[in-house]
Design a protein around this motif. Sequence first.
Motif, PDB file in Angstrom:
ATOM      1  N   THR A  14       2.014   6.623  -6.882  1.00  0.00           N
ATOM      2  CA  THR A  14       0.967   7.564  -7.319  1.00  0.00           C
ATOM      3  C   THR A  14       1.465   9.000  -7.180  1.00  0.00           C
ATOM      4  O   THR A  14       1.240   9.839  -8.060  1.00  0.00           O
ATOM      5  CB  THR A  14      -0.312   7.374  -6.478  1.00  0.00           C
ATOM      6  N   ALA A  15       2.165   9.265  -6.067  1.00  0.00           N
ATOM      7  CA  ALA A  15       2.717  10.614  -5.854  1.00  0.00           C
ATOM      8  C   ALA A  15       3.736  10.952  -6.937  1.00  0.00           C
ATOM      9  O   ALA A  15       3.783  12.091  -7.429  1.00  0.00           O
ATOM     10  CB  ALA A  15       3.349  10.700  -4.468  1.00  0.00           C
ATOM     11  N   ILE A  39      -6.779   2.966  -3.901  1.00  0.00           N
ATOM     12  CA  ILE A  39      -5.698   2.095  -3.427  1.00  0.00           C
ATOM     13  C   ILE A  39      -5.886   1.795  -1.940  1.00  0.00           C
ATOM     14  O   ILE A  39      -5.742   0.643  -1.495  1.00  0.00           O
ATOM     15  CB  ILE A  39      -4.329   2.773  -3.677  1.00  0.00           C
ATOM     16  N   THR A  40      -6.234   2.833  -1.179  1.00  0.00           N
ATOM     17  CA  THR A  40      -6.418   2.659   0.259  1.00  0.00           C
ATOM     18  C   THR A  40      -7.630   1.780   0.548  1.00  0.00           C
ATOM     19  O   THR A  40      -7.583   0.906   1.437  1.00  0.00           O
ATOM     20  CB  THR A  40      -6.580   4.038   0.937  1.00  0.00           C
ATOM     21  N   VAL A  93      -5.912  12.158  -5.945  1.00  0.00           N
ATOM     22  CA  VAL A  93      -6.550  11.865  -4.654  1.00  0.00           C
ATOM     23  C   VAL A  93      -7.471  10.646  -4.803  1.00  0.00           C
ATOM     24  O   VAL A  93      -7.502   9.767  -3.932  1.00  0.00           O
ATOM     25  CB  VAL A  93      -7.347  13.094  -4.141  1.00  0.00           C
ATOM     26  N   THR A 134      -7.082   8.247  -6.873  1.00  0.00           N
ATOM     27  CA  THR A 134      -6.223   7.060  -6.974  1.00  0.00           C
ATOM     28  C   THR A 134      -5.838   6.571  -5.576  1.00  0.00           C
ATOM     29  O   THR A 134      -5.923   5.370  -5.279  1.00  0.00           O
ATOM     30  CB  THR A 134      -4.940   7.384  -7.779  1.00  0.00           C
ATOM     31  N   VAL A 135      -5.434   7.509  -4.728  1.00  0.00           N
ATOM     32  CA  VAL A 135      -5.047   7.142  -3.355  1.00  0.00           C
ATOM     33  C   VAL A 135      -6.249   6.559  -2.603  1.00  0.00           C
ATOM     34  O   VAL A 135      -6.116   5.581  -1.866  1.00  0.00           O
ATOM     35  CB  VAL A 135      -4.464   8.371  -2.614  1.00  0.00           C
ATOM     36  N   LYS A 154       2.284  -0.936 -10.604  1.00  0.00           N
ATOM     37  CA  LYS A 154       1.176  -0.817  -9.658  1.00  0.00           C
ATOM     38  C   LYS A 154       0.122  -1.894  -9.921  1.00  0.00           C
ATOM     39  O   LYS A 154      -0.381  -2.525  -8.983  1.00  0.00           O
ATOM     40  CB  LYS A 154       0.544   0.577  -9.758  1.00  0.00           C
ATOM     41  N   CYS A 172     -14.056   5.060   1.793  1.00  0.00           N
ATOM     42  CA  CYS A 172     -13.107   5.531   0.766  1.00  0.00           C
ATOM     43  C   CYS A 172     -13.776   5.539  -0.611  1.00  0.00           C
ATOM     44  O   CYS A 172     -13.584   6.471  -1.397  1.00  0.00           O
ATOM     45  CB  CYS A 172     -11.864   4.634   0.720  1.00  0.00           C
ATOM     46  N   VAL A 176       1.002   4.104  -2.951  1.00  0.00           N
ATOM     47  CA  VAL A 176       0.756   5.535  -2.701  1.00  0.00           C
ATOM     48  C   VAL A 176       1.968   6.359  -3.156  1.00  0.00           C
ATOM     49  O   VAL A 176       1.817   7.415  -3.790  1.00  0.00           O
ATOM     50  CB  VAL A 176       0.444   5.784  -1.207  1.00  0.00           C
ATOM     51  N   TRP A 202       0.839  -1.206   0.000  1.00  0.00           N
ATOM     52  CA  TRP A 202       0.000   0.000   0.000  1.00  0.00           C
ATOM     53  C   TRP A 202       0.879   1.263   0.000  1.00  0.00           C
ATOM     54  O   TRP A 202       0.623   2.203  -0.766  1.00  0.00           O
ATOM     55  CB  TRP A 202      -0.925  -0.018   1.218  1.00  0.00           C
TER      56      TRP A 202
END
Lengths: 109, 194
Positions: free
Chosen positions: A40-41, B69-70, B63, B65-66, A67, B100, A37, A33
């Motif tokens: 993605t950043a 993923i989360t 955001v 995407t996060v 990913k 989410c 993240v 995870w």
Amino acid sequence: MGDPISIGIRDPLTVPVVTKGTWLGLRPCTWVWLVLVGLTAVSFGIGALGRSGVGVMGLLLGIAIVKGHLISDFFMGLRRTSLLWRSLLLAWLAIVGGGIAAAYLIGMS
Amino acid sequence: MMDTPADTARRASPPGDFAIWIFIFAELLVFGIFFLAYAFTRSQNVVLFDESQLDLDRAAGAVNTVLLITSSYFVVRAVAAIRAGRSNACVRWLTAAAVCGGGFVAIKLFEFGVKFGAGITLSSNTFYMFYLSLTFFHFMHVIMGMVILTAVILKVRRGGYSAHEHTGVETGASYWHMVDLVWVILFPLVYVIR
């Protein structure tokens, strides 16, 4: 009370909690995870810089494929299945990624 | 994730009902064709696509995407919890994942609202035809995934799943991960690559 694998085993001499299947106290899925993240950043940062070109496209596409592979292997659980199932997902990623790259190159020419 | 003895054993087939994997691969095929159609259409309209892409809210896409993923990570934890027989923890993780998902939906609706407010429709240009149809198609899959997560949550709460029988949880989880998988390709393709 969880099973012995998922609970921490405290060594009275060394103090830190050692949990089987973890690395630096985090589960593999938590590491995945964090990596997702982080990637993605990186993708967002590249976009914010407004960069373009074959190298940038290759990097962004590579990040997306990595990913996707992490999600299929670790989140979807294909890492523990037969090679056939893993190959199907990898083939999808390769075909889609390769196709997008080919289209980009055609657009440049 | 691989936290229980059941997780560490190699399986002949992936987690969940076999039928969901047929469905997942059918969905991946459709999305794959959609992605390639976008990419090859862009190759004939590079300037238009690059100019139109600048108007997208890249931060909102990142955001989202996060968030996906989360939520996928939370679902992994939910599956690990039910495999360990911890139903309450499973419900908590799945609820967090659904929250989410709700965040994703809210941001996407905001994005759609901004675009429609600016008078942008499917007919505006080829880029927006793809942007709106691709992201809306994915959006509907998120909604479907949230319905599935909610159904699984309700069944877990009723005691419908256990450490020995939790195929339904794995099935719902697999679908949700597919929605996440598709988005991690869609985001760079539509929002970033230029």
